[in-house]
Design a protein around this motif. Structure first.
Motif, PDB file in Angstrom:
ATOM      1  N   LEU A   1       0.825  -1.203   0.000  1.00 16.33           N
ATOM      2  CA  LEU A   1       0.000   0.000   0.000  1.00 16.33           C
ATOM      3  C   LEU A   1       0.864   1.259   0.000  1.00 16.33           C
ATOM      4  CD1 LEU A   1      -2.842   1.244   0.171  1.00 16.33           C
ATOM      5  CD2 LEU A   1      -2.657   1.056   2.682  1.00 16.33           C
ATOM      6  N   LEU A   2       1.942   1.247   0.786  1.00 23.45           N
ATOM      7  CA  LEU A   2       2.855   2.391   0.840  1.00 23.45           C
ATOM      8  C   LEU A   2       3.494   2.633  -0.524  1.00 23.45           C
ATOM      9  CD1 LEU A   2       4.304   4.561   2.508  1.00 23.45           C
ATOM     10  CD2 LEU A   2       6.004   2.810   3.135  1.00 23.45           C
TER      11      LEU A   2
ATOM     12  N   ASP B   1      14.856  -4.074   6.301  1.00 27.61           N
ATOM     13  CA  ASP B   1      15.200  -4.718   7.575  1.00 27.61           C
ATOM     14  C   ASP B   1      14.018  -5.419   8.241  1.00 27.61           C
ATOM     15  OD1 ASP B   1      17.376  -5.143   9.539  1.00 27.61           O
ATOM     16  OD2 ASP B   1      15.990  -4.093  10.883  1.00 27.61           O
ATOM     17  N   LEU B   2      12.819  -4.922   8.036  1.00 27.44           N
ATOM     18  CA  LEU B   2      11.667  -5.510   8.722  1.00 27.44           C
ATOM     19  C   LEU B   2      11.453  -6.983   8.356  1.00 27.44           C
ATOM     20  CD1 LEU B   2       9.439  -5.072  10.718  1.00 27.44           C
ATOM     21  CD2 LEU B   2       7.986  -4.162   8.889  1.00 27.44           C
TER      22      LEU B   2
ATOM     23  N   LEU C   1      12.830   5.106   5.582  1.00 33.33           N
ATOM     24  CA  LEU C   1      11.894   4.150   5.013  1.00 33.33           C
ATOM     25  C   LEU C   1      12.592   3.028   4.249  1.00 33.33           C
ATOM     26  CD1 LEU C   1       8.975   3.373   4.526  1.00 33.33           C
ATOM     27  CD2 LEU C   1       8.961   4.870   2.503  1.00 33.33           C
ATOM     28  N   ASP C   2      13.603   3.356   3.493  1.00 35.50           N
ATOM     29  CA  ASP C   2      14.297   2.312   2.725  1.00 35.50           C
ATOM     30  C   ASP C   2      14.897   1.242   3.645  1.00 35.50           C
ATOM     31  OD1 ASP C   2      13.643   3.600   0.407  1.00 35.50           O
ATOM     32  OD2 ASP C   2      15.561   4.663   0.239  1.00 35.50           O
ATOM     33  N   PHE C   3      15.439   1.722   4.777  1.00 33.58           N
ATOM     34  CA  PHE C   3      16.007   0.767   5.741  1.00 33.58           C
ATOM     35  C   PHE C   3      14.904  -0.096   6.361  1.00 33.58           C
ATOM     36  CE2 PHE C   3      17.025  -0.267  10.184  1.00 33.58           C
ATOM     37  CZ  PHE C   3      18.142  -1.056   9.985  1.00 33.58           C
TER      38      PHE C   3
ATOM     39  N   GLU D   1      10.209  15.271   5.247  1.00 31.94           N
ATOM     40  CA  GLU D   1      11.041  15.277   6.468  1.00 31.94           C
ATOM     41  C   GLU D   1      10.797  14.015   7.299  1.00 31.94           C
ATOM     42  OE1 GLU D   1      11.726  18.004  10.488  1.00 31.94           O
ATOM     43  OE2 GLU D   1      10.493  18.768   8.832  1.00 31.94           O
ATOM     44  N   LYS D   2       9.517  13.615   7.393  1.00 29.69           N
ATOM     45  CA  LYS D   2       9.184  12.405   8.154  1.00 29.69           C
ATOM     46  C   LYS D   2       9.771  11.154   7.503  1.00 29.69           C
ATOM     47  CE  LYS D   2       7.129  10.359  11.570  1.00 29.69           C
ATOM     48  NZ  LYS D   2       7.598  10.572  12.960  1.00 29.69           N
ATOM     49  N   LEU D   3       9.712  11.075   6.167  1.00 24.50           N
ATOM     50  CA  LEU D   3      10.281   9.937   5.454  1.00 24.50           C
ATOM     51  C   LEU D   3      11.786   9.827   5.693  1.00 24.50           C
ATOM     52  CD1 LEU D   3       8.362  10.165   2.034  1.00 24.50           C
ATOM     53  CD2 LEU D   3       8.153   8.371   3.772  1.00 24.50           C
ATOM     54  N   ALA D   4      12.458  10.952   5.763  1.00 18.02           N
ATOM     55  CA  ALA D   4      13.904  10.956   6.007  1.00 18.02           C
ATOM     56  C   ALA D   4      14.210  10.519   7.441  1.00 18.02           C
ATOM     57  CB  ALA D   4      14.457  12.350   5.735  1.00 18.02           C
TER      58      ALA D   4
END
Length: 453
Positions: free
Chosen positions: A193-194, A223-224, A217-219, A210-213
């Motif tokens: 969805l994201l 990693d999840l 998000l890429d990490f 700013e929140k994405l940084a």
């Protein structure tokens, strides 16, 4: 009818004593000297001996000492005939083992009275000996019963505790493990969805950028999945440990069953993994040399108890050897003033650091009816003088508080009496100890065999 041996080198005395004793209903045999009498005694085992002191070849005192030195003849009532009246002579006779004296010339009535008295005393002595034997047997049985009761109560309490802990852990870990798959599905849906949002929203606001940084998000995306996989692996590991604990204790099984012996050994090693990996900061190497075995008919809970006890003892022996080697090295280096528990006079630095504690477990089929399990450690050698005692109840070489002397006794009872097998120890060429367990492939259930449930 009492048996009496008359020993005298005088023929007339022989006839008089033989006739007098036979008139009282005794069985009587005669001998010329101690040497001839000894040959008769070995075959006849008289209840009482009437013997002259002064005789050729072997005198009465020497013959008396020979009789009293034989455990099978020590209760024989020995009357020494003598013309000696000195106190020192009688002391010498008593020290030689004589039970009574009769002075020459002989008074027949006195002789018969002393024989009757001696036979009564001998009868009481034998009764006392038999009573002591029965008492010792009863005490031994009481010791064994006490040991079984103590171990039974300990194992019952341990089983209940393990059952409770396993149950309490199993419920939450099952909840966690069963929901991990849902969590994995949810995270995949959310990331999909994201990804769609990122495709649709081509010009995000500065606040969103700013929140994405900040959250990287890429990490998170990369990693999840790894984090979820680690959680799943850990939960599976806990489930396997719980299963092994339950299998080791056989909480849901009772009675005689066909089982895989290797499974019992592996479960025992898993239960003891913490001791195997942290024994005095040295990892104990476990070598498994399993043969091709059929399913074995046994009481699985009790056999797991045997494996646990023997492997625990092996770990203890390895820890003691490491302490001994290090203590010996420090003593050789002059860093300690006393030398204790040292296996040899000199230990090099290489031996201290290169010695690897090891437990080897091997199994093989001896024939179609029996298997052999060998549990070998390269720890301290079990002294020869105590090898025959380690299976006795309450015998232990460990310090106070570290052992009750019941484990190997109960293990012996389980293997030998309950499973009709054999359990023994031998010294290894490497200086350690080997336990050998022989078990039948098929066991005929013994209704009278004890249980430790």
């Amino acid at each position: 009818m009492a048996k009496i041996l008359v020993v005298d080198d005088d023929f007339t005395t022989q006839l008089i004593l033989e006739e007098a004793l036979q008139s009282e209903g005794y069985q009587v045999r005669v001998a010329q000297n101690g040497k001839d009498a000894w040959q008769i005694v070995q075959q006849w085992h008289p209840d009482s001996i009437v013997c002259d002191w002064m005789m050729p070849q072997m005198d009465g005192l020497s013959f008396c000492k020979l009789i009293k030195a034989d455990p099978d003849l020590t209760t024989t009532f020995f009357i020494l005939l003598t013309a000696r009246e000195q106190v020192s002579d009688r002391v010498q006779g008593l020290d030689g083992g004589a039970d009574d004296f009769l002075s020459k010339p002989i008074e027949i009535e006195e002789l018969l009275a002393r024989v009757r008295s001696g036979l009564r005393l001998q009868s009481l002595t034998r009764q006392l000996s038999q009573a002591n034997l029965r008492l010792n047997q009863a005490f031994s049985e009481l010791q064994q019963t006490q040991a079984k009761l103590v171990q039974s109560e300990k194992m019952f309490s341990l089983s209940k505790m393990v059952e409770g802990i396993a149950h309490e852990i199993n419920n939450p870990i099952t909840f966690i493990y069963s929901n991990l798959q849902y969590l994995e599905d949810y995270h995949r849906d959310l990331f999909e969805l994201l990804s769609l949002y990122q495709q649709e929203v081509t010009n995000p606001s500065s606040f969103l950028q700013e929140k994405l940084a900040t959250v990287e998000l890429d990490f998170l995306v990369s990693d999840l999945p790894k984090l979820l996989m680690s959680m799943k692996t850990g939960a599976e590991r806990i489930r396997q440990i719980i299963l092994s604990v339950r299998n080791f204790s056989r909480l849901s099984e009772e009675g005689l069953k066909k089982v895989d012996i290797h499974e019992g050994l592996d479960n025992t090693l898993l239960i003891l993994q913490s001791r195997l990996s942290t024994a005095n900061s040295r990892f104990i190497r476990v070598v498994k040399e399993y043969g091709d075995l059929p399913l074995i008919e046994c009481y699985p809970k009790e056999m797991n108890q045997v494996f646990w006890q023997i492997i625990t003892n092996a770990i203890d022996a390895l820890e003691e050897k490491q302490k001994a080697i290090e203590a010996n090295y420090l003593w050789c280096q002059g860093k300690v003033k006393s030398k204790s528990c040292c296996p040899s006079s000199e230990v090099s630095k290489e031996e201290v650091f290169d010695w690897t504690p090891k437990i080897t477990i091997s199994t093989k089929l001896l024939d179609r009816e029996r298997i052999l399990i060998q549990i070998i450690n390269n720890g301290l050698l079990l002294p020869i003088e105590i090898q025959d005692k380690i299976f006795e109840p309450f015998f232990t070489t460990k310090s106070i508080g570290k052992g009750k002397g019941l484990g190997l006794f109960i293990s012996y009872q389980i293997v030998v009496e309950q499973h009709q097998g054999s359990l023994k120890t031998i010294a290894t060429q490497e200086g350690g100890t080997e336990f050998q367990i022989e078990l039948p492939v098929s066991l005929v259930a013994n209704k009278n065999s004890f249980k430790f449930d």
